[in-house]
Design an enzyme around this catalytic site. Structure first.
Site, short mmCIF file in Angstrom:
data_model
loop_
_atom_site.label_atom_id
_atom_site.label_comp_id
_atom_site.label_asym_id
_atom_site.label_seq_id
_atom_site.Cartn_x
_atom_site.Cartn_y
_atom_site.Cartn_z
N ASP A 275 0.83 -1.21 0.00
CA ASP A 275 0.00 0.00 0.00
C ASP A 275 0.87 1.26 0.00
O ASP A 275 1.63 1.50 0.93
CB ASP A 275 -0.89 -0.07 1.25
CG ASP A 275 -2.00 0.95 1.23
OD1 ASP A 275 -2.12 1.68 0.24
OD2 ASP A 275 -2.74 1.00 2.22
N ASP A 339 -9.99 4.27 -1.96
CA ASP A 339 -10.83 3.36 -1.17
C ASP A 339 -12.29 3.51 -1.58
O ASP A 339 -12.78 4.63 -1.76
CB ASP A 339 -10.73 3.69 0.32
CG ASP A 339 -9.34 3.39 0.86
OD1 ASP A 339 -8.42 3.18 0.07
OD2 ASP A 339 -9.21 3.37 2.09
C1 GAL Z 1 -5.48 2.51 2.57
C2 GAL Z 1 -5.90 1.35 1.74
C3 GAL Z 1 -6.94 0.57 2.50
C4 GAL Z 1 -6.35 0.10 3.80
C5 GAL Z 1 -5.75 1.27 4.58
C6 GAL Z 1 -4.96 0.80 5.78
O1 GAL Z 1 -4.54 3.25 1.88
O2 GAL Z 1 -6.41 1.81 0.52
O3 GAL Z 1 -7.41 -0.50 1.74
O4 GAL Z 1 -5.37 -0.85 3.54
O5 GAL Z 1 -4.90 2.04 3.79
O6 GAL Z 1 -4.39 1.85 6.49
#
Ligand code: GAL
Length: 529
Positions: A275, A339
Site C-alpha cells: 500500500d 478506497d
Molecule cells: C489505505 C488502503 C486501505 C487500507 C488502509 C490501511 O490506503 O487503501 O485498503 O489498507 O490504507 O491503512
C-alpha cells in the site's frame, strides 16, 4: 343462457383474442409462441430476501478450473465442496509430490516441475457424488483466477488481533464460505508497531537490532497464526507499504524490502498487499512512470525470487495507469482507485469505470476495485465498530454481480463473526462465483441502456455469456438484452443465476423487470440448461 343469443359471435371472438393477447402472450415461453419477449418478474423487493438456494446435501465441488503455482514451492489447496460432511475426496492424476487428505479435501506437498497437470477431483457422501476437473499449472503465474478471501480492514481497522484473525478462519469454514471457494484470510494494516497510535499497546520499537520488523503485542506469534490458518487448508495474507510508514502509521518496508519479504515468507504468508501511502513522500515530485513503478517492480521481483508462492496485490489507487503495467512488474492485482470507503452508492460507477480497463484483465492480472463490504462493516465515521450495512438488499446483489462480471478479486471485508444467512447467500452463490472465476478472465463489457439502466456482458470459457441487467434507478425498470448485443442468433437457454433456475429458451432477446438499484443476472447459452 346461450351467450350467442346475448353477444353477437364476432364480439365474443374479438374479446377472447384481446384477452389472450393482453394477458397470456407476455407470459408464454417465447420459443413456443414464436414471439420474442418474455416479461419476467422474479424478484420482489422484500427486504433481505434470500435468492440463493441452500446448498444441497449431495456434494457439489466448486473452485477454479485452473490453479497456478511455482515449481517446488509449498503447495496448499483446499477443495471447495458444498454438501453434507463427511465427504470422501479422491483425486485422479495427482502429481507426485502432492498428497490429498481424503477426509478434509486438503492437498499439500510441493508443487511439481513446470508443466500442466490435469486432475479429476471426486467427492462422495451418503447422499451422492460429484466430480470436477482442475488443471494445475506449474509455471510463473499465480492467481490464474481472481483471488477470493477475506480482509480485516473495513470491519476491524486498528482493532485487529491474532485472535480475531483465527476466528475469521474458523468462520470461513463454518459459514460455508470456504466451500464456495473463498481461501485467503488477509491481515491488513496495524499488525506492526507504530511510533504513535491511539492504542498505546501498538506503540513500540519498529524493528529489532538486526532490522527485523516487529509485530505489535496483538500478534505475538505470526508463524503460529499462519500455521493455524494453513491447518484449515486456508491461506494467509499480510500488508505492508513501500514507504517508511503504512497508511495508518505503522512500520513500512522502506529500505528493508527484501528483509521484510523474506520475513513474510518465513512467517508463512501467501499474499501481500503493498500500500503506497507514505511513499508519496519518497517519490515527491517525480511523477515519471519509472518512479511509480520502482517500488512495485522491486517488491515484485523479490517475491518471485522467494521459495514461496506469494500473491502480490498492488495498492497505489490506480496512479500512473497501473493496469497497463501492474502485471509486468509482478503484480497479480492492483487497486484501480481510492478506497471504496463508505460511499457505497458508488459501486455502479466504480464497476463501470473498471470496465474501461477491461483489456488489462487476464489470468494472473486483475483489476481490483476494492473489497466487498456487506453484512456487518465498520462504522463510516471514525472507523467505528461494525454495524449492519444500510445498503439496499437489491444493491448488494448488484454489487456482487458487478464484481463477478468484472472479474474482480472477491475479497469480503466485513465482520465474519456476524455473518448472517442473507449475507452468506449474497457471497456464496456458486453459480455467480463461477462467473467471477471463469478461466478466460474476461472483464465484462457495458452497454448503456436508458439513463438509469445498463447491461454488462461477460464471455465465458464454455462459449456462453453471463449478462447482468442493472437498474440504477429508484423504481423498478424493464431492462433487456438483445441477441445482436451478444453477437448470437437463434434459440438460447437462459438461466437465472441468483435463483439458479432455468427460465426457458429465448429467440431474439431477454427482457426482465429489474428491482430499483438492483440486478437480474443470467447465463445465456446455446445448449438447453
Ligand atoms: C489505505 C488502503 C486501505 C487500507 C488502509 C490501511 O490506503 O487503501 O485498503 O489498507 O490504507 O491503512
Amino acid at each position: 343462457m346461450d351467450m350467442k343469443s346475448v353477444f353477437p359471435e364476432k364480439i365474443i371472438r374479438y374479446c377472447s383474442l384481446l384477452f389472450i393477447s393482453l394477458f397470456l402472450v407476455p407470459f408464454a415461453d417465447a420459443s413456443q409462441t414464436g414471439g420474442e419477449i418474455k416479461v419476467w418478474m422474479p424478484i420482489s423487493l422484500n427486504d433481505r430476501e434470500v435468492y440463493t438456494p441452500a446448498p444441497k446435501p449431495q456434494p457439489r465441488i466448486n473452485g477454479p478450473l485452473v490453479y497456478g503455482c511455482r515449481q517446488r514451492n509449498p503447495f496448499l489447496y483446499r477443495i471447495p465442496c458444498q454438501g453434507e460432511r463427511p465427504i470422501q475426496f479422491s483425486v485422479k492424476n495427482l502429481p507426485a509430490g502432492l498428497n490429498l487428505d481424503s477426509s478434509t479435501g486438503i492437498i499439500t506437498g510441493n508443487t511439481p516441475p513446470k508443466g500442466e497437470y490435469n486432475l479429476t477431483i471426486k467427492a462422495v457422501n451418503s447422499k451422492g457424488k460429484d466430480q470436477r476437473k482442475l488443471k494445475i499449472v506449474s509455471g510463473e503465474k499465480l492467481a490464474l483466477t481472481p483471488p477470493m478471501g477475506w480482509n480485516h480492514w473495513y470491519a476491524h481497522y486498528d482493532r485487529i488481533t491474532d485472535k480475531m484473525v483465527r476466528e475469521a478462519a474458523d468462520f470461513m469454514i463454518s459459514s460455508g464460505m470456504a466451500d464456495a471457494g473463498y481461501q485467503y484470510i488477509n491481515i491488513d494494516d496495524c499488525w506492526a508497531n507504530a511510533p504513535k497510535a491511539s492504542d498505546s499497546l501498538r506503540v513500540g520499537p519498529l524493528r529489532d537490532d538486526k532490522g527485523n520488523i516487529n509485530t505489535n503485542i496483538y500478534f505475538p506469534d505470526m508463524l503460529g497464526l499462519t500455521n493455524y490458518i494453513h491447518s484449515k487448508g486456508l491461506k494467509a495474507g499480510i500488508y505492508s507499504s513501500p514507504g517508511p510508514l503504512t497508511c495508518a502509521g505503522f512500520t513500512g518496508a522502506y529500505q528493508h524490502e527484501e528483509q521484510d519479504a523474506r520475513q513474510f515468507a518465513s512467517w508463512g504468508f501467501d499474499f501481500l498487499k503493498y500500500d503506497w501511502c507514505s511513499y508519496f513522500g519518497i517519490h515527491k515530485d517525480d511523477n515519471s512512470l519509472e518512479a511509480y513503478q520502482k517500488p512495485m517492480r522491486q517488491m515484485g521481483s523479490i517475491l518471485k525470487s522467494l521459495d514461496r508462492d506469494i500473491v502480490f496485490n498492488l495498492c497505489q489507487y490506480g496512479r500512473a495507469d497501473v493496469w497497463k503495467w501492474g502485471g509486468e512488474v509482478g503484480g497479480n492485482s492492483w487497486r484501480t482507485g481510492d478506497d471504496l470507503g463508505f460511499e457505497l452508492d458508488r459501486v455502479f460507477d466504480v464497476a463501470i469505470r473498471n470496465t474501461k480497463y477491461r483489456q488489462y484483465s487476464k489470468p494472473g492480472e486483475w483489476n481490483d476495485p476494492d473489497y466487498i463490504q456487506i453484512g456487518w462493516i465498520g462504522n463510516a465515521h471514525g472507523m467505528g465498530a461494525p454495524e449492519l450495512t444500510k445498503m439496499l438488499p437489491s444493491m448488494q446483489y448488484a454489487y456482487m454481480s458487478l464484481w463477478s462480471l468484472i472479474a474482480s478479486p472477491l475479497i469480503y471485508s466485513g465482520d465474519m463473526s456476524k455473518l448472517d444467512a442473507f449475507t452468506i447467500n449474497v457471497l456464496c452463490n456458486s453459480e455467480v462465483i463461477e462467473v467471477n472465476q471463469d478461466i478466460l478472465g474476461e472483464c465484462g463489457l457495458v452497454i448503456q441502456k436508458a439513463d438509469s439502466s445498463f447491461i454488462m456482458i461477460k464471455n465465458l470459457a464454455d462459449g456462453s455469456k453471463a449478462v447482468g441487467l442493472f437498474n440504477r434507478g429508484k423504481n423498478i425498470a424493464e431492462v433487456e438484452v438483445d441477441w445482436t448485443e451478444l453477437k448470437i442468433s437463434g434459440k438460447h437457454a437462459v438461466r437465472d443465476l441468483w435463483h439458479q433456475k432455468n427460465l426457458g429458451a429465448y429467440k431474439q432477446k431477454f427482457r426482465a423487470q429489474v428491482p430499483a438499484q438492483g440486478v437480474v443476472m443470467v447465463k445465456i447459452s446455446r445448449k438447453q440448461n
